[in-house]
Structure formats: C-alpha cells, structure tokens
Write a protein that holds these residues in place. Sequence first.
Motif, mmCIF file in Angstrom:
data_model
loop_
_atom_site.group_PDB
_atom_site.id
_atom_site.type_symbol
_atom_site.label_atom_id
_atom_site.label_comp_id
_atom_site.label_asym_id
_atom_site.label_seq_id
_atom_site.Cartn_x
_atom_site.Cartn_y
_atom_site.Cartn_z
ATOM 1 N N GLN A 1 -0.913 -3.577 1.087
ATOM 2 C CA GLN A 1 -0.827 -3.101 -0.290
ATOM 3 C C GLN A 1 -0.939 -1.578 -0.388
ATOM 4 O O GLN A 1 -0.493 -0.994 -1.376
ATOM 5 C CB GLN A 1 -1.917 -3.747 -1.141
ATOM 6 C CG GLN A 1 -1.746 -5.244 -1.324
ATOM 7 C CD GLN A 1 -2.805 -5.847 -2.226
ATOM 8 O OE1 GLN A 1 -3.551 -5.136 -2.887
ATOM 9 N NE2 GLN A 1 -2.891 -7.164 -2.253
ATOM 10 N N GLU B 1 2.526 0.035 -0.114
ATOM 11 C CA GLU B 1 3.285 -0.421 -1.284
ATOM 12 C C GLU B 1 2.861 0.335 -2.546
ATOM 13 O O GLU B 1 3.706 0.802 -3.316
ATOM 14 C CB GLU B 1 3.078 -1.923 -1.477
ATOM 15 C CG GLU B 1 3.700 -2.786 -0.391
ATOM 16 C CD GLU B 1 3.317 -4.248 -0.511
ATOM 17 O OE1 GLU B 1 2.651 -4.601 -1.505
ATOM 18 O OE2 GLU B 1 3.674 -5.040 0.391
ATOM 19 N N ASP C 1 3.929 4.034 -2.465
ATOM 20 C CA ASP C 1 5.321 4.249 -2.845
ATOM 21 C C ASP C 1 5.489 4.315 -4.359
ATOM 22 O O ASP C 1 6.361 5.017 -4.875
ATOM 23 C CB ASP C 1 6.210 3.147 -2.270
ATOM 24 C CG ASP C 1 6.326 3.223 -0.753
ATOM 25 O OD1 ASP C 1 5.973 4.277 -0.188
ATOM 26 O OD2 ASP C 1 6.758 2.230 -0.147
#
Length: 394
Positions: free
Chosen positions: A194, A197, A200
């Motif tokens: 995570q 992710e 980003d």
Amino acid sequence: MTDTAAVLRTLAREATRFPHFQHKYREVDLSGDFDFGTLPEMTRGDVTAAAEQAAAVRPRAGSAYLFTSGGSTAEPKLAWIPTEMHLGELTGHWQPLGPTDVLANLASPGRLWSAHYCYNRLAELAGADVIGLGYVADEELGQWLDFLTRHGTTAVAGTPSQLLRILRFCELTGHRFASTLRAGIWFGEPCDPQLPELRDKVAPGFGLWGNYGSTETWVIGHNGPDCPTDTFHQLPYQHVELVDGAVLVSTLHPGAVAPVIRYRIGDRAERVACPCGRAGAALRIAGRESSLVKFAGTLVSPQQLVQIAKELPGVLAAQVVLTGAAGMAERMEVRVVADGAVAEQTVRTHLLASQIDLGFALRGDEEEFRVTRVDALSANPRTGKTPDLLWADA
C-alpha cells in the motif's frame, strides 16, 4: 580477481581468535581447501556470544557501537557495529540523499537501537541537514508535519509503517507536507504494497529507497525508486548463500568487529534480475522462514491472514494478536483499520473462507477467533515497527 572461496576460508580461520568460534568449529578441519559450506550455521545466540567476547579480542581498527536486535535486558541479542557503519562503501552504491536535502529522521535514539545513528551519519556523508525527530505518535502528527514543512524537509527516514501513516494523514487532511518530499528511506520491516500505491496518489515525486539486512549482519542489500520493494542489490562485501531458499550471510568487510559466518538471517529468498537494469546480484525476499503458529489444532500463518484481510476493499491495515501462555495460542484476534463501510463479520467470514482447516477446527466459535476494528495498530515506539503478530498474556 579475488578468490572468494579463499577469502571465506581465511575468515573462518581468523574467527577462531574468539573462544566461541574455537568451540563452535572444534570438530571442523580448517586446514587446506576445506569446503566453506560445511561450516555449521550461525545463530543469533552465536552473534551475541561473539559480541560479548569482542572487547577482549584485539587488535581491531576503530571504535564501535553496541546495538541490540531484540531480547530482554537480562538476555539481549547483541552485536558490535563499527561507528563508521560501513557507510563509506554503502554510499558508493546507494545514494538516497544529496547536499540540498533536509532529512527528518523518525528512528528513535537510545535503547541500543541502531537506525537513528545510521541515518544521521548517512545524511552527514551526503552533506544533508538532519532533523533528528524520532518516533511520532498519531495525535502529534499534524503539528510535527507543520514543523517539518516550515523547516524545508525533503526526505524522511522511517519504517514503511511510519511512512504510510504520514501519507495517509496527508491524503485525509490535504496537508502539503507530502508534496515537499523527494526521498523516503525505509528499513526494519517489509514494505507494505500500500505504500508505493498511496505514494503514487499523494506524492508521486517521493522516491522510495530501501535497505535489507539486520543488526547482526548490517546492510546486506539496497534498492531504489526503480526497483521492486522486495528486491535488493547485494553489497560486494556480503557473501550470501541460499540453502534450500534460506538466506545465510557471511560478512567480508575488513572493519567487522566480530565474525559473521553463515548467519541464518531467518528469511527466504531467490536470486533475480532486477528490472531496474542495475548489474550484479539481486535478491528477492520471499518472507520469513518460520511464519506458522499452532492455533485451534491447525497451523496458521499470521502474515498470510494480514495480507488476506487487506485484500478486502476498505481494509487499510491488519494485525494478528494471539492470547495464551508459554507459547500456546488460546485465542486469536485480527485487528483491522478500516473505513466505515467494512463490517467486522465480513472480514471474519473472508478470512475463514481462505483457511479451510481453521474454519473447520473452529466450527463457528466466535470468541476463539475474533475480528476487531481499531483506530490504529500497535507499533513499537522504540523501533517504529508495526509487527504482523503480537502475543498477549492470557
């Protein structure tokens, strides 16, 4: 070209200056071109025993820190590490910081914990400035991010759990701290998928720089923003064997205070070609060797339960807490941090559906296996690590 086999044999012979290794190798013939792979593996107990003898075994170059990788105050797991911490060699391969950076170091000082001193020194070698902050509790996060933003912070050093908490706070509150970040140095625990992710989404300019190792071996490998977070480039002074997938490390660095020879670090790995394109050996870390616990008459992987819980939409984090005595698990609680749409029973059903043996063994017992929503998982304030598994007294 260096004859690695000859270097390893010399390392073993020189280790017998330590009484502990004289005893450990008493039945091994160290003469001639012996097979290094036949030496007995080294445990954390061996490292501690050698550390306790290191002061009496001279000469050695330079000063050293005494650090611990765990244990109790009565029986700590000890290792001596040079105060230079092999960083001169490491920064020849891994340079997350530059002279214009301001590093917020979230690793706490004291209590024989190594990370705070390591990353202060890393910044010093890069010419960067340092804010030695240490561990920050959730309720203090906003005010400290205000402080760090005012003082031009561009880099953060912390565990993946700490970095993830910062990015989640910035996502929820709109705090601009995330937009100021250029480099994140992570260590101490596996990188939660995570983290990249969320990076980003919230801070795409925030490059993640990890290192892999232990207090006993020091840094074994490193990665950067173009590498998968489970893949590390091996340092030249670390000799790594994979024995049935298990990682064994021998440290060849001439500045090592006490020998590290075929130390079983406790991880499984495989050799891979890193997609970043960097030449040389790379290791993909596949997880811990001993990840199973006995519960309800069956073997269960707490790490697997954590990953399965986080597969559910809305579950942000999870942790397994076992209650029992003398290492015998009597009850299991899976704590989850989740948004309001996630029901505890939904998570419980999802977990049991993934574990055929466990579901059969429990036969619907609600108290023996529970799922509980929490605001935050339990973290170690000394190290900043958030473990997948905790034990509680019955």
